[in-house]
Scaffold this motif. Structure first.
Motif, PDB file in Angstrom:
ATOM      1  N   GLU A   1      -1.199  -2.876   3.921  1.00  0.00           N
ATOM      2  CA  GLU A   1       0.031  -2.250   3.430  1.00  0.00           C
ATOM      3  C   GLU A   1       0.115  -0.764   3.760  1.00  0.00           C
ATOM      4  O   GLU A   1       1.126  -0.122   3.471  1.00  0.00           O
ATOM      5  CB  GLU A   1       0.187  -2.455   1.919  1.00  0.00           C
ATOM      6  CG  GLU A   1      -1.030  -2.071   1.104  1.00  0.00           C
ATOM      7  CD  GLU A   1      -1.894  -3.273   0.748  1.00  0.00           C
ATOM      8  OE1 GLU A   1      -2.141  -4.113   1.647  1.00  0.00           O
ATOM      9  OE2 GLU A   1      -2.343  -3.361  -0.418  1.00  0.00           O
ATOM     10  N   ASP A   2      -0.923  -0.209   4.361  1.00  0.00           N
ATOM     11  CA  ASP A   2      -0.870   1.177   4.829  1.00  0.00           C
ATOM     12  C   ASP A   2      -0.216   1.287   6.200  1.00  0.00           C
ATOM     13  O   ASP A   2      -0.006   2.398   6.701  1.00  0.00           O
ATOM     14  CB  ASP A   2      -2.286   1.775   4.904  1.00  0.00           C
ATOM     15  CG  ASP A   2      -2.937   1.927   3.539  1.00  0.00           C
ATOM     16  OD1 ASP A   2      -4.156   1.673   3.430  1.00  0.00           O
ATOM     17  OD2 ASP A   2      -2.226   2.311   2.581  1.00  0.00           O
TER      18      ASP A   2
ATOM     19  N   GLU B   1       7.970   7.244   2.171  1.00  0.00           N
ATOM     20  CA  GLU B   1       7.120   7.415   0.994  1.00  0.00           C
ATOM     21  C   GLU B   1       6.302   8.697   1.128  1.00  0.00           C
ATOM     22  O   GLU B   1       5.679   8.950   2.167  1.00  0.00           O
ATOM     23  CB  GLU B   1       6.171   6.214   0.846  1.00  0.00           C
ATOM     24  CG  GLU B   1       5.174   6.334  -0.284  1.00  0.00           C
ATOM     25  CD  GLU B   1       4.132   5.233  -0.285  1.00  0.00           C
ATOM     26  OE1 GLU B   1       3.430   5.071  -1.303  1.00  0.00           O
ATOM     27  OE2 GLU B   1       3.993   4.526   0.733  1.00  0.00           O
TER      28      GLU B   1
ATOM     29  N   SER C   1      -0.579   5.134  -4.670  1.00  0.00           N
ATOM     30  CA  SER C   1      -0.878   4.091  -3.692  1.00  0.00           C
ATOM     31  C   SER C   1      -2.050   4.458  -2.778  1.00  0.00           C
ATOM     32  O   SER C   1      -2.671   3.572  -2.180  1.00  0.00           O
ATOM     33  CB  SER C   1       0.360   3.790  -2.847  1.00  0.00           C
ATOM     34  OG  SER C   1       0.806   4.953  -2.180  1.00  0.00           O
TER      35      SER C   1
END
Length: 123
Positions: A88-89, A45, A62
């Motif tokens: 979620e990082d 990403e 995000s």
């Protein structure tokens, strides 16, 4: 250009981390630098990038509002400041150098890659 990312580690959700990308090579200051991440089982990403001067930057939705990128061309270093971290990082974070000076928002422009640094955010 050779790159080395560092500064990863384990942090609790809501905390902060500061990643550094150290570069060697005389042309570093003429190129945009970006940050990417890859979590297990997921595609890489694009997080964001900064132009050659440090005057402009772009971020993925995000991380927008939580992450910032800065650079010091005299020290051939780019910093990714990560605040308000979420579980979620969690990922391996990589820095990369673009072929161009100002295409910092174009993930496809990045052609030089460094080894990543692991960031783990616990709940």
């Amino acid at each position: 250009v050779q790159l080395q990312a560092s500064g990863g580690g384990l942090v609790q959700a809501g905390g902060s981390l500061r990643l550094s990308c150290a570069a060697s090579g005389r042309t570093f200051s003429r190129h945009a630098v970006g940050w990417f991440r890859q979590a297990p089982g997921k595609e890489r990403e694009f997080i964001g990038g900064i132009d050659w001067s440090g005057g402009s930057a772009s971020f993925a939705d995000s991380v927008k509002g939580r992450f910032t990128i800065s650079r010091d061309n005299a020290k051939s270093t780019v910093i990714l400041q990560m605040n308000s971290l979420k579980t979620e990082d969690t990922a391996v974070y990589y820095c990369a150098v673009s072929l161009f000076a100002s295409q910092y928002a174009n993930p496809r422009s990045y052609i030089y890659w460094g080894q990543g640094t692991q960031v783990t955010v616990s709940s």
